[in-house]
Structures are given as C-alpha cells and as structure tokens.
Enzyme design. Structure first.
Site, PDB file in Angstrom:
ATOM      1  N   LYS A 113      -3.330 -62.768 -13.161  1.00 44.43           N
ATOM      2  CA  LYS A 113      -3.328 -64.160 -13.598  1.00 44.43           C
ATOM      3  C   LYS A 113      -1.987 -64.838 -13.327  1.00 44.43           C
ATOM      4  O   LYS A 113      -1.932 -66.054 -13.122  1.00 44.43           O
ATOM      5  CB  LYS A 113      -3.697 -64.223 -15.075  1.00 44.43           C
ATOM      6  CG  LYS A 113      -5.104 -63.690 -15.341  1.00 44.43           C
ATOM      7  CD  LYS A 113      -5.395 -63.582 -16.806  1.00 44.43           C
ATOM      8  CE  LYS A 113      -6.794 -63.049 -17.063  1.00 44.43           C
ATOM      9  NZ  LYS A 113      -7.030 -61.722 -16.491  1.00 44.43           N
ATOM     10  N   GLU A 149       1.997 -67.928 -22.483  1.00 44.60           N
ATOM     11  CA  GLU A 149       1.814 -69.334 -22.151  1.00 44.60           C
ATOM     12  C   GLU A 149       1.501 -70.100 -23.428  1.00 44.60           C
ATOM     13  O   GLU A 149       1.156 -69.500 -24.458  1.00 44.60           O
ATOM     14  CB  GLU A 149       0.690 -69.519 -21.135  1.00 44.60           C
ATOM     15  CG  GLU A 149      -0.687 -69.172 -21.649  1.00 44.60           C
ATOM     16  CD  GLU A 149      -1.767 -69.305 -20.574  1.00 44.60           C
ATOM     17  OE1 GLU A 149      -1.405 -69.397 -19.396  1.00 44.60           O
ATOM     18  OE2 GLU A 149      -2.958 -69.304 -20.932  1.00 44.60           O
ATOM     19  N   HIS A 153     -10.827 -64.102 -28.766  1.00 38.13           N
ATOM     20  CA  HIS A 153     -10.689 -64.543 -27.376  1.00 38.13           C
ATOM     21  C   HIS A 153     -11.774 -63.956 -26.478  1.00 38.13           C
ATOM     22  O   HIS A 153     -11.628 -63.954 -25.258  1.00 38.13           O
ATOM     23  CB  HIS A 153      -9.297 -64.216 -26.821  1.00 38.13           C
ATOM     24  CG  HIS A 153      -8.193 -64.552 -27.770  1.00 38.13           C
ATOM     25  ND1 HIS A 153      -7.889 -65.838 -28.137  1.00 38.13           N
ATOM     26  CD2 HIS A 153      -7.348 -63.755 -28.477  1.00 38.13           C
ATOM     27  CE1 HIS A 153      -6.902 -65.833 -29.013  1.00 38.13           C
ATOM     28  NE2 HIS A 153      -6.564 -64.589 -29.242  1.00 38.13           N
ATOM     29  N   GLU A 158     -12.008 -70.546 -14.242  1.00 41.07           N
ATOM     30  CA  GLU A 158     -12.006 -70.906 -15.656  1.00 41.07           C
ATOM     31  C   GLU A 158     -10.920 -71.938 -15.951  1.00 41.07           C
ATOM     32  O   GLU A 158      -9.813 -71.869 -15.404  1.00 41.07           O
ATOM     33  CB  GLU A 158     -11.790 -69.665 -16.520  1.00 41.07           C
ATOM     34  CG  GLU A 158     -12.889 -68.620 -16.352  1.00 41.07           C
ATOM     35  CD  GLU A 158     -12.797 -67.513 -17.388  1.00 41.07           C
ATOM     36  OE1 GLU A 158     -11.740 -67.396 -18.042  1.00 41.07           O
ATOM     37  OE2 GLU A 158     -13.772 -66.766 -17.534  1.00 41.07           O
ATOM     38  N   GLU A 206      -7.753 -69.100 -15.044  1.00 33.38           N
ATOM     39  CA  GLU A 206      -7.792 -67.933 -14.179  1.00 33.38           C
ATOM     40  C   GLU A 206      -9.034 -67.993 -13.319  1.00 33.38           C
ATOM     41  O   GLU A 206      -9.950 -68.782 -13.576  1.00 33.38           O
ATOM     42  CB  GLU A 206      -7.820 -66.643 -15.014  1.00 33.38           C
ATOM     43  CG  GLU A 206      -9.068 -66.504 -15.879  1.00 33.38           C
ATOM     44  CD  GLU A 206      -8.961 -65.385 -16.884  1.00 33.38           C
ATOM     45  OE1 GLU A 206      -7.955 -65.378 -17.616  1.00 33.38           O
ATOM     46  OE2 GLU A 206      -9.869 -64.543 -16.941  1.00 33.38           O
ATOM     47  N   ASN A 209     -11.927 -65.350 -12.028  1.00 33.75           N
ATOM     48  CA  ASN A 209     -12.493 -64.008 -12.134  1.00 33.75           C
ATOM     49  C   ASN A 209     -13.221 -63.678 -10.840  1.00 33.75           C
ATOM     50  O   ASN A 209     -14.205 -64.334 -10.485  1.00 33.75           O
ATOM     51  CB  ASN A 209     -13.457 -63.920 -13.322  1.00 33.75           C
ATOM     52  CG  ASN A 209     -12.717 -64.004 -14.639  1.00 33.75           C
ATOM     53  OD1 ASN A 209     -11.745 -63.292 -14.861  1.00 33.75           O
ATOM     54  ND2 ASN A 209     -13.145 -64.901 -15.508  1.00 33.75           N
ATOM     55  N   ARG A 241     -15.379 -61.689  -9.720  1.00 33.29           N
ATOM     56  CA  ARG A 241     -16.498 -60.789  -9.998  1.00 33.29           C
ATOM     57  C   ARG A 241     -17.634 -61.588 -10.609  1.00 33.29           C
ATOM     58  O   ARG A 241     -17.500 -62.786 -10.863  1.00 33.29           O
ATOM     59  CB  ARG A 241     -16.059 -59.710 -10.985  1.00 33.29           C
ATOM     60  CG  ARG A 241     -15.463 -60.307 -12.272  1.00 33.29           C
ATOM     61  CD  ARG A 241     -15.200 -59.297 -13.346  1.00 33.29           C
ATOM     62  NE  ARG A 241     -14.382 -59.795 -14.435  1.00 33.29           N
ATOM     63  CZ  ARG A 241     -14.822 -60.524 -15.451  1.00 33.29           C
ATOM     64  NH1 ARG A 241     -16.110 -60.849 -15.507  1.00 33.29           N
ATOM     65  NH2 ARG A 241     -14.008 -60.927 -16.411  1.00 33.29           N
TER      66      ARG A 241
END
Length: 742
Positions: free
Chosen positions: A116, A191, A226, A266, A279, A281, A283
């Site tokens: 990330k 962050e 999360h 995302e 980020e 992903n 996949r």
C-alpha cells in the site's frame, strides 16, 4: 487452454472457484492443512494435496509447497483466491517459473499495488487524491486520530485506530505481529484516520489488449475491526459526477501499471464527498458476488478466460437492480466480537416460514426426472438458489427463461466471455454466477424453493468444526432485488429465518443493521457499527422462556413416561409438575420450566394463557395470548436450538442437580476462546494491576485478542506463557481485587 486448476486457498472461495471450473469442464485440485483434511473444499476437488501443519504460516502461506502440489497433481494453472498468497508477487513468479499459468495480474502489477505504501506513491504521481502519510516518529497530537495499517494484505488484519499518542508504540507492535502472522510481512504504515467517511470501491476487469472494464461501485462501509461486514452494489447515494470520477480513477490506475485480470480500487469518501485513494487489491474480493448479481457476470470465469488470452468485449454489460451481501460470522458482537468455535450442526436458509416445510433434500443423480433438488439447487459454495424447470427431461438443464446471469462462454449471450444474457422475467433475477447444468459435489447450503434471488457462499457443511486456525466466517449471504429497499428486506428476512445451529453468530446484528433507519436511508460510514453497537446488540422483549417451554415439551415427547398425541390423548400423566432447566447461550440466563400435561391440556406455571396444540420430539405448536406459532426444536447432546417466528434461541440443557465441584476462584481470567498465547505483559505474580490493564494477548482466527484485568488488584497467579495453546475457559491468570486480599 486450462484443463486442471489448483486453488491455493480454502473454504468458501475454493468452493466458489471449483463451481465455475466444473461449469467450464476444468478439473480441480485442492490443497489442505491438517485441520482441513475433511473440509468440504478438500472433499469436492478432483484431487487434493496435503500441506502438513495447521498454522497458515506452515500451510497456506508456503508458496514452495503449493507449487510442488500443483506439479504433483498435474495442474496447469493456479488460482490464489483471496487472502493468504493472493497478493504475493513472489508466489506469482514461482507459479509462472514452474511453467504454470497464474490466474491473476502480472507479478509486476502486484508489486506495484500489493504494498500500500508503494501504491500510494504511484497514485500520487498519477494525481489521484491521497491521504498524506504520517511518520510514526514525528506524529503529533494534531495528527490524531491515526490509522496503523499493514502494508500487505487486507481483511482488517494489522489495522489499529490510535486516539492517544501514548498508545501508538504498543499498537504498532501489535499490528506488526498480526500482519506478520496473517501475511508473512510485518511492514505497517501510518496515515490520518478519516472519521465519518464511507468505504467505496470500484470493481475492475482488464484483458491483455488494453480493454479495462469498470463494473460499478460497491459500498463496504459497515465494518467491524476494519473488516467489512455488509457490502452492496451499487454504492447508494453517490452523485453521477462522483461515480464517474471513481470509475475514471480506477481505470487509470489499472492502465498505469499494465493491469490484467480482476481487481478492486478502494476509496474513502469523506463527508464532503471528496474521495481519497486507499489501496488497490490485485485479486478477487470477498464481496465480488454483489457485482456478479448486479451485472450478471461470472467474475471467476472471466478471470480464467482473460488468463487464457481471450479479449474482453469493448464494453461491460449494463447493471440491473441492487444486491446486498452480509458476512455471517461465528462471533459474539456483544462481547467484543469474540469469535466462536465448535461444531456447526446445521446451516440452512430454506424458504418458507420457520416451522413450515424446509424443502425436500434430495441427492444427485436425478437426471431422469429433470428436477433439480435442493442438493442441486446451485453450485457448491457458489450460487445457492438456481432451480431447474421440471420436465426438462434427462438433461436437467436450467433453462434461460429461469435465469439471468452470465452463460457459459460459447453457449448463449456473448460467445467470447459470457456477457450477461438479457432473457429474464420481469422482476426475476436469481443471484447466481453460472447458469448451465448443476453438477456434482457435496450438498450446498439449503436455500429452499422460491428463493432464486438468494445466494449463499459457504465453506461449511452440516457437522463441520469451526476451529481457531482460520477466519470465523460461516457464510456470505447475498440477496438481489430490483431496488435497494427490496434487497435489504429480502436479505434481513432470509437471515432472520435461517436455521443456524452451532456457535453464537452475528446474525441478530446483521438483521438489525439491515433494518436500521439510518442504513435504510444510506446514512452510513465506517463507524456505523461501533456507533450503534448498543442498539444493534440490545436484548429484545424476552421470548426465551416460551422457547424454553417448547424445548421442554419436545424433550417430554422423547420420554416414554409421557405419550404425545392429539389434543386430549394424554396418558401416564404424572401428578407432580415436570421440571426442566436450560441456560440461554451466550448470555447465561437460566430458565426453569415447570409444567403439567393433563387431560385438559397444558398447565405451565409461567405461561397461564398458553395452549399446547400439538407436539413431537422436533416441533411444538403453541398458542400464546391467542397467537399460534410453531417452534422447531433440534437437539445435539446437551445443545438445544429452538427456531420460531419469535426468533432463534440456543440453550444448554442443565442437569437436575448441579456439580458442586464446578467452582471458579474469584478474579480468574479465563480464555474467551481457544487460541495461542502470543505475548505476556511485563507483569509478575505479586504486582499490582489496574482495571483494564492488558495482561496477555491471545491469537485466534488470525486476529489478536487482549485479555485484561477485570478490576484493580494484585496479580496472584499467571499461568500463561508465550506459545502455549489454551482451550476456551482455561484459567490464564488470577487477579485478587482490592479489598479481597487475605
């Protein structure tokens, strides 16, 4: 051309991929750890290879063993699923270096996005809005709140929200340990934590010829720790301008790194509507079914075709309707999301009222009749509600006027990649990823007739064990409807009527969240579940006593001393009240049921206005306050489950005389779940501790759980050491509260 495919994963995603492979005529290979030796995904594959051990680090994270397994089993391709090694560029290279086809993006694209921190650098250079990173050594109170996040992997693991700078070092240590255990990589970064933001993502799909699809948005804002809990497509309440901006940014991100295959970009969307890149992903996502339902595509089939070198059509199919997914977990939200373990005796979503017909469970091999029984009503671990039309003869095929989804490539609709076939009845949209003949494997989750808008993806079969080694997700339950309001209603109803016999689940929280006025109005953010947790887990008007009465009457029907028949058919009636005691799970409330069965009917001490209309060993019909209801009662040893329109209750049948030796030393800290002690605080026997002070950390189901002092006092015993495996209820330490010292 792929002929045999190994899935480097387990449970529901392995079954989901196998389902599409069977549709496409591809042989399947499973890998399994020792605890998964008899798991459904292991049983259903054409071949299976053992990965010795139990911990993910010894099994599903061993790239070398998985590649050897693929070669030994004669596979020519590897699909990573999600989690584990799915975003590991080294694994992708090991697969291709071995001469196998990798079902996923190029290793270079994974490297660019799987970390990330590096992904954010790329997106910053491309002009995508970002949250500025924070140096842990330079963080100030003005930077709070902060989010610690694992650089590799996802699923909420290795993430911590920090509101106090003094807690930052400990949270960094904990996040690194959890990330290393889950992903084999301890890198974390810091962050700003955006409060009140929504989690919105875009599904993309790209081929090797420059075509990139943006298959709409998903909202995944309802999260705990999360980790996503409820997801839906499309994301509600976004302006057309914002949707377009998210699509453009996602397609641009894919093009920037030469992406190929399925992926997800995302974003956080702040209260002001401004998006921030989170980020990418690289996949398939856990929540991919909602996109499949809305766009009528099979994303796994598309992954396979893209990997084989097929081009995508120029444009994706248009979306239709709304789909919502709920992740059903073996966990207790009211007790810190405590994960549960044990046997899942039954997992059923059969249609119809609880207490009514649950559908006929048939076997395979009904080809002559052409009827699709519940055991064939959808792919194993994939879509669970497709039905065949009676009278289809020996073929048993599901006809296209009964289905609205992606046909197998080369049959109907788009012959290249199976874009949506648009033949559908008005208002009919089964939530399924593949349409043709429903073929072999173990019985899927039972959804019953008339629910072809419902899909259940699960890695379990009835009687399977929920262990400490892996994520406690039991199933993903997905509902489609023409509108969002209808989809929410359908999903809540299906969850409410499900028969879940096993460890405690988050079912009640899911139902209440789906029906919460703020969520119905699309007023949600990533803090929704935490903010509303009290009302989502509150105890309703107590219907447990009536359910306990039903359990006692069903128990009576199993005993020869009381003969159950039609009303008025009692004999051998004892003159004294019958007494049966139960403990509600998980809250521990005890219920003593006292009743008599007389020639005039039921006399129950605490239920004066209740009539018994009929009963047997597995169902009881009661009329309480003039309302008739049927209670289904299932017993597994001392565990008793009562399902009715009033709700679902789990009980433990208690012995008539309690064991006097079953006593616990005051102040004992018990293991809340089976797990492994990973760390012990710097405390020793005799030290004074404060209420809430961490004493040790347990790892279970790939998450760390803190065990804290229940009160201020003195640590009088400490039985935990790092590496020790403990069972639920084991005494880990003893704290003698202030004023209780002797």
């Amino acid at each position: 051309m792929i002929r045999s495919l190994l899935v480097a994963n387990r449970a529901e995603i392995a079954r989901r991929i196998f389902r599409t492979c069977r549709e496409l005529g591809i042989a399947t290979v499973a890998v399994h750890s020792d605890p998964d030796a008899a798991a459904p995904h292991t049983r259903e594959a054409d071949a299976a290879v053992r990965l010795p051990g139990a911990a993910p680090a010894d099994t599903y994270l061993r790239a070398d063993l998985i590649v050897k397994a693929a070669l030994a089993a004669g596979a020519d391709a590897v699909h990573p699923g999600y989690g584990f090694l799915s975003e590991n560029a080294g694994f992708a290279r090991a697969v291709t270096d071995a001469g196998l086809l990798w079902i996923g993006p190029p290793a270079e694209a994974i490297e660019a996005m799987a970390s990330k921190t590096r992904a954010k650098d790329l997106m910053r250079a491309a002009g995508v809005p970002l949250l500025a990173p924070v140096d842990p050594d330079r963080a100030t109170p003005e930077d709070l709140p902060l989010l610690v996040k694992a650089a590799a992997g996802g699923g909420g693991r290795g993430m911590r929200v920090v509101h106090d700078l003094a807690a930052l070092p400990a949270e960094l240590t904990s996040a690194r340990a959890e990330a290393l255990s889950a992903f084999g990589d301890a890198e974390v970064f810091l962050e700003p934590y955006v409060e009140g933001a929504r989690h919105v993502e875009v599904q993309i799909l790209a081929d090797a010829y420059g075509t990139v699809w943006a298959l709409g948005t998903r909202d995944c804002s309802l999260q705990r720790r999360h980790q996503k809990v409820i997801e839906e497509a499309p994301a509600p309440g976004l302006t057309d301008e914002l949707r377009h901006a998210l699509d453009e940014a996602s397609v641009g991100a894919a093009r920037a790194i030469g992406y190929r295959g399925a992926g997800t970009v995302e974003f956080l969307v702040g209260r002001d509507g401004r998006p921030y890149f989170l980020e990418m992903n690289t996949r398939l996502q856990v929540e991919h079914p909602v996109t499949e339902c809305v766009y009528g595509v099979d994303l796994v089939a598309l992954q396979l075709r893209v990997a084989e070198g097929e081009p995508l059509p120029a444009e994706p199919p248009p979306p239709h309707g709304h789909a919502v997914e709920a992740r059903l977990y073996a966990e207790d939200p009211a007790r810190g999301w405590r994960p549960g373990t044990g046997v899942m005796h039954r997992l059923s979503f059969a249609a119809g009222p609880v207490g009514g017909a649950q559908g006929v469970r048939g076997g395979f091999g009904d080809g002559a009749s052409g009827a699709v029984t519940l055991d064939r009503a959808g792919p194993v671990g994939g879509a669970q509600g497709v039905r065949g039309r009676s009278g289809d003869g020996a073929s048993g095929a599901v006809t296209l006027d009964r289905i609205f989804t992606a046909p197998v490539p080369g049959t109907a609709g788009n012959p290249e990649l199976g874009a949506t076939n648009m033949r559908k009845r008005p208002g009919h949209h089964p939530c399924t990823p593949a349409p043709s003949r429903l073929v072999g494997g173990s019985p899927p989750v039972d959804v019953g007739p008339g629910q072809d808008w419902l899909r259940v993806d699960s890695g379990l079969s009835d009687g399977d064990e929920i262990t400490i080694h892996y994520d406690p997700m039991l199933a993903k339950v997905i509902a489609w409807a023409p509108t969002r309001a209808e989809a929410l209603r359908r999903l809540a109803h299906a969850l409410e009527r499900a028969r879940l016999h096993g460890p405690v689940t988050n079912r009640e929280l899911l139902v209440r969240a789906l029906r919460h006025p703020a969520f119905e109005d699309a007023r949600m953010d990533t803090g929704f579940l935490e903010r509303h947790l009290g009302e989502l887990t509150a105890t309703d008007a107590d219907t447990a006593p009536l359910a306990a009465l039903a359990a006692a009457l069903a128990d009576a029907a199993r005993r020869p001393a009381t003969v159950a028949g039609r009303l008025g058919g009692w004999r051998n009636v004892p003159s004294q009240p019958q007494i049966k005691s139960y403990r509600s799970e998980p809250d521990g409330t005890e219920h003593e049921v006292r009743y008599r069965l007389t020639r005039h009917g039921l006399i129950a001490d605490d239920h004066p206005n209740t009539r018994l209309l009929e009963f047997s060993s597995d169902h009881v019909v009661l009329e309480a306050e003039g309302v008739r209801r049927t209670f289904h009662v299932d017993t597994y040893g001392e565990d008793v489950y009562v399902d009715s329109p009033l709700g679902c209750h789990a009980f433990t049948a208690l012995p008539r005389f309690p064991d006097p030796t079953m006593r616990m030393e005051p102040g004992s800290l018990l293991a809340p779940m089976p797990g492994t002690v990973v760390r012990v605080a710097e405390v020793a026997v005799g030290d004074r501790v404060e209420a809430g002070q961490p004493i040790l950390w347990l790892e279970a189901m790939k998450m760390e759980h803190r065990v804290t002092a229940p009160a201020a006092g003195v640590l009088s015993a400490l039985h935990a050491t790092p590496g020790r495996q403990v069972e639920v209820g084991a005494v880990l330490a003893v704290v003698v509260a202030e004023g209780d010292e002797t």
